[in-house]
Design an enzyme around this catalytic site. Structure first.
Site, short mmCIF file in Angstrom:
data_model
loop_
_atom_site.label_atom_id
_atom_site.label_comp_id
_atom_site.label_asym_id
_atom_site.label_seq_id
_atom_site.Cartn_x
_atom_site.Cartn_y
_atom_site.Cartn_z
CB THR A 43 -2.34 23.75 -18.98
OG1 THR A 43 -1.34 22.77 -18.70
CG2 THR A 43 -1.83 25.14 -18.64
CG ASN A 45 -1.25 19.02 -21.17
OD1 ASN A 45 -1.60 19.74 -20.24
ND2 ASN A 45 0.01 18.84 -21.50
CD GLU A 130 0.90 22.61 -21.41
OE1 GLU A 130 0.59 23.11 -20.33
OE2 GLU A 130 1.99 22.07 -21.63
P1 ADP Z 1 -1.23 17.86 -16.80
O1 ADP Z 1 0.24 17.99 -17.00
O2 ADP Z 1 -1.67 16.44 -16.65
O3 ADP Z 1 -1.98 18.60 -17.85
P2 ADP Z 1 -1.87 20.05 -15.01
O4 ADP Z 1 -1.17 20.35 -13.74
O5 ADP Z 1 -1.64 20.97 -16.15
O6 ADP Z 1 -1.54 18.56 -15.39
O7 ADP Z 1 -3.43 19.97 -14.64
C1 ADP Z 1 -4.33 19.82 -15.68
C2 ADP Z 1 -5.66 19.25 -15.28
O8 ADP Z 1 -6.28 20.05 -14.28
C3 ADP Z 1 -6.60 19.28 -16.47
O9 ADP Z 1 -6.46 18.12 -17.28
C4 ADP Z 1 -7.96 19.37 -15.82
O10 ADP Z 1 -8.46 18.05 -15.60
C5 ADP Z 1 -7.68 20.05 -14.48
N1 ADP Z 1 -8.09 21.46 -14.39
C6 ADP Z 1 -8.67 21.99 -13.27
N2 ADP Z 1 -8.92 23.29 -13.44
C7 ADP Z 1 -8.51 23.62 -14.69
C8 ADP Z 1 -8.54 24.84 -15.44
N3 ADP Z 1 -9.01 25.98 -14.92
N4 ADP Z 1 -8.03 24.82 -16.70
C9 ADP Z 1 -7.54 23.68 -17.23
N5 ADP Z 1 -7.49 22.49 -16.56
C10 ADP Z 1 -7.98 22.45 -15.30
MG MG Z 2 -1.36 20.60 -18.30
#
Ligand code: ADP
Ligand code: MG
Length: 197
Positions: A43, A45, A130
């Site tokens: 997601t 954020n 998110e």
């Molecule tokens: P965080 O807690 O840092 O948000 P996540 O595990 O939720 O970590 O991963 C989010 C990151 O993954 C996003 O900031 C983006 O850079 C990347 N990402 C890759 N594919 C997607 C997608 N389909 N939707 C949203 N974010 C994605």
């Molecule tokens: Mg996230």
């Protein structure tokens, strides 16, 4: 709400008050890394100042603001020196979207589901939002610009007994979002002048 009984399309045939809600252009920031690591559902954020007005509009019209929403989004690379940020023990690489593929990840308008909930880090005082984009990105895009339009509401935030139940519900949310967004009066927002061509 039992899972079997969830409808496959939600919301009226035309987005109605308070939707559509357009976000200002905002930035993808680091969260807690739970999305990908624990659930396999990343997601993006977003910074809190970018959704306060939207949540207020939803709250005053509907009497709630937390929950799962659907709409469209667009991600755009920005200028920025690559940097690494520590979030707890986790290293987050900010590439500002420089690895996004033009015409594949960018310049398009993509369907999304957005979750708004209490951020446990702030001891239930601060909401966080998110966005899970329904698209297969090959690289992260921390620091990229993101904008979105919310067109409808799927369901409230629920407490889950298991991770499997949560993942199952998220997968249903994704199907519901895609089907709901396929309707002409929703689909037309993909072409809205709010998004860049
Ligand atoms: P965080 O807690 O840092 O948000 P996540 O595990 O939720 O970590 O991963 C989010 C990151 O993954 C996003 O900031 C983006 O850079 C990347 N990402 C890759 N594919 C997607 C997608 N389909 N939707 C949203 N974010 C994605
Ligand atoms: Mg996230």
């Amino acid at each position: 709400m039992s899972r079997e009984s969830r409808p496959s399309i939600v919301g009226p045939d035309t987005p109605s008050k308070p939707y559509p809600l357009f976000s200002p252009k905002t930035t993808v920031i680091a969260g807690f890394g739970r999305g990908s690591a624990d659930l396999g559902i990343p997601t993006a954020n977003i910074a809190s100042e970018s959704y306060k007005d939207i949540l207020n509009a939803i709250a005053s019209e509907c009497g709630y603001d937390t929950g799962i929403y659907y709409g469209y989004t667009q991600v755009t690379p920005t200028q920025g020196e690559p940097k690494t940020e520590m979030v707890g023990t986790r290293k987050v690489e900010y590439n500002f979207g420089s690895k996004l593929r033009k015409g594949i990840d960018t310049d398009l308008v993509l369907p999304m589901v957005m979750s708004v909930g209490m951020n446990p880090f702030f001891k239930n005082k601060e909401l966080s939002a998110e966005i899970h984009i329904l698209h297969n990105f090959e690289e992260d895009f921390y620091g990229a610009e993101i904008q979105f339009v919310i067109l409808g509401y799927i369901r409230p935030e629920l407490d889950y007994v298991s991770k499997e139940a949560l993942i199952e519900d998220i997968n249903t949310d994704i199907k519901v979002a895609l089907k709901s967004l396929e309707r002409p009066e929703y689909k037309k927002y993909m072409k809205d002048e709010y998004f860049s061509k």
